[in-house]
Design an enzyme around this catalytic site. Structure first.
Site, PDB file in Angstrom:
ATOM      1  N   ASP A  26     -28.075   7.835 -34.543  1.00 50.57           N
ATOM      2  CA  ASP A  26     -28.516   6.297 -34.650  1.00 50.57           C
ATOM      3  C   ASP A  26     -29.320   5.913 -35.849  1.00 50.57           C
ATOM      4  OD1 ASP A  26     -28.354   3.680 -33.527  1.00 50.57           O
ATOM      5  OD2 ASP A  26     -29.908   4.026 -32.071  1.00 50.57           O
ATOM      6  N   HIS A  43     -23.279   3.634 -42.217  1.00 48.73           N
ATOM      7  CA  HIS A  43     -22.126   4.466 -41.598  1.00 48.73           C
ATOM      8  C   HIS A  43     -21.785   5.399 -42.505  1.00 48.73           C
ATOM      9  CE1 HIS A  43     -22.717   2.084 -37.980  1.00 48.73           C
ATOM     10  NE2 HIS A  43     -22.065   0.922 -38.466  1.00 48.73           N
ATOM     11  N   LEU A 137     -17.558  27.374 -33.865  1.00 44.82           N
ATOM     12  CA  LEU A 137     -18.202  26.232 -33.131  1.00 44.82           C
ATOM     13  C   LEU A 137     -17.325  25.280 -32.553  1.00 44.82           C
ATOM     14  CD1 LEU A 137     -20.829  24.293 -33.066  1.00 44.82           C
ATOM     15  CD2 LEU A 137     -20.218  23.272 -35.112  1.00 44.82           C
TER      16      LEU A 137
HETATM   17  C1  IPE Z   1     -25.622   4.654 -29.336  1.00 48.62           C
HETATM   18  O1  IPE Z   1     -26.260   4.202 -30.359  1.00 48.62           O
HETATM   19  C2  IPE Z   1     -24.104   4.995 -29.621  1.00 48.62           C
HETATM   20  C3  IPE Z   1     -23.678   5.783 -30.898  1.00 48.62           C
HETATM   21  C4  IPE Z   1     -24.712   6.354 -31.442  1.00 48.62           C
HETATM   22  C5  IPE Z   1     -22.466   5.662 -31.338  1.00 48.62           C
HETATM   23  P1  IPE Z   1     -26.069   2.489 -30.192  1.00 48.62           P
HETATM   24  O2  IPE Z   1     -27.094   1.806 -31.462  1.00 48.62           O
HETATM   25  O3  IPE Z   1     -24.950   1.814 -29.846  1.00 48.62           O
HETATM   26  O4  IPE Z   1     -27.355   2.205 -28.950  1.00 48.62           O
HETATM   27  P2  IPE Z   1     -28.154   0.995 -28.536  1.00 48.62           P
HETATM   28  O5  IPE Z   1     -27.269  -0.270 -28.402  1.00 48.62           O
HETATM   29  O6  IPE Z   1     -29.285   0.862 -29.375  1.00 48.62           O
HETATM   30  O7  IPE Z   1     -28.619   1.414 -27.138  1.00 48.62           O
HETATM   31  C1  IPE Z   2     -25.462   4.316 -35.126  1.00 44.57           C
HETATM   32  O1  IPE Z   2     -25.846   3.377 -36.113  1.00 44.57           O
HETATM   33  C2  IPE Z   2     -23.901   4.524 -35.402  1.00 44.57           C
HETATM   34  C3  IPE Z   2     -22.980   3.913 -34.304  1.00 44.57           C
HETATM   35  C4  IPE Z   2     -23.517   3.144 -33.284  1.00 44.57           C
HETATM   36  C5  IPE Z   2     -21.648   3.670 -34.609  1.00 44.57           C
HETATM   37  P1  IPE Z   2     -26.349   1.824 -35.862  1.00 44.57           P
HETATM   38  O2  IPE Z   2     -24.950   1.210 -36.469  1.00 44.57           O
HETATM   39  O3  IPE Z   2     -26.221   1.851 -34.072  1.00 44.57           O
HETATM   40  O4  IPE Z   2     -27.653   1.450 -36.461  1.00 44.57           O
HETATM   41  P2  IPE Z   2     -28.574   0.679 -36.155  1.00 44.57           P
HETATM   42  O5  IPE Z   2     -29.116   1.199 -34.728  1.00 44.57           O
HETATM   43  O6  IPE Z   2     -27.915  -0.484 -35.908  1.00 44.57           O
HETATM   44  O7  IPE Z   2     -29.558   0.891 -36.885  1.00 44.57           O
HETATM   45 MG    MG Z   3     -28.086   1.723 -32.980  1.00 47.75          MG
END
Ligand code: IPE
Ligand code: IPE
Ligand code: MG
Length: 256
Positions: A26, A43, A137
């Protein structure tokens, strides 16, 4: 390079390694925002961390790595971001497949990828077929994954089994449920890492994480390195895993 290898040996010598590591990757959006860049750049940068972590897990001879790449709730994001994430996945599998295969990594998808676009599905099928007999793995990519949806699917399959007479109602136990999840046959995660500081599970592996050790860092996913992974593992090695029981020392304590 020498320093890195020493680190790996140091970790291996320190104690038992987690067999299965799960990661909620995240913070890509926040990483990009800090740099006044579009979220998509975050990303893309996150893919670099993923490559590094897969490599490190492989070198450490970890059995299973499960990463949360796209949740069932992530469809709520703008279509352009969703499309970019899918494109990135295709690109990752395309570019990394040979190296992963050479390193004996077995790729598996957990989640329903049948709803993804054809290009995505083709690339996934190619990666699965290429690596299906590998013994190194196990690299689980959670894609269009949600733990609640996973449990609903498992319940449906169990009900089907009961109706057809293949499963008797009274034989259903925790192992039955576990075996019908995407992770059937795979040990539960020993260690869950979440980057970017959020203290929640966001619908990730809710059944499987029952006794997993949690490790959260404020580090954003694109900034996560193998040294951060080692820090999480070192912390894990100091945990006292009880699974509801007592430690040997406590059992010997006659004062209770
Ligand atoms: C969790 O992250 C999903 C992934 C890392 C793919 P999110 O960014 O979607 O989670 P929330 O919305 O903060 O709970
Ligand atoms: C995690 O990073 C990637 C996915 C959920 C696909 P985020 O896109 O959720 O990044 P933040 O949480 O907005 O910083
Ligand atoms: Mg996120």
């Amino acid at each position: 390079m020498l320093n890195r290898i020493t680190n790996i040996n140091e970790i291996i010598e320190r104690g038992s390694l987690p067999r299965h590591i799960a990661i909620i990757m995240d913070g890509n959006g926040r990483w990009a925002r800090k740099r006044l860049m579009p979220r998509t750049m975050g990303h893309r940068a996150g893919m670099g961390s993923l490559k590094e972590v897969v490599k490190a897990c492989d070198e450490l001879k970890i059995s299973v790595l499960t990463v949360y790449a796209f949740s069932t709730e992530n469809w709520k994001r703008p279509d352009s971001e969703v499309q970019f994430l899918m494109k990135l996945l295709v690109e990752f599998l395309h570019k990394e497949l040979n190296e992963l295969h050479e390193n004996d990594v077995r790729i598996k998808i957990i989640g329903d990828y049948s709803v993804l676009n054809q290009e995505c599905q083709d690339e996934i099928r190619r990666a699965l077929a290429t690596t299906c007999n590998n013994q190194g793995l196990l690299f689980n990519i959670a894609l269009n994954y949600g733990a609640r949806a996973e449990m609903v699917e498992a319940i449906k399959k169990i009900v089907d089994g009961v109706i057809s007479g293949e499963i008797s109602r009274d034989s259903i136990c925790e192992n039955t449920v576990a075996s019908f999840l995407y992770t059937g046959g795979v040990p539960d995660p020993d260690l869950l890492i979440r980057t970017a500081g959020e203290l929640r599970l966001s619908n990730f592996l809710l059944w499987q994480l029952a006794y997993t050790e949690l490790w959260v860092t404020t580090r954003l996913w694109p900034d996560f390195t193998r040294e951060d992974l080692f820090a999480a593992i070192r912390d894990y090695q100091q945990r006292d895993r009880r699974f509801g029981a007592l430690t040997d020392l406590e059992k010997d304590d006659k004062s209770v």
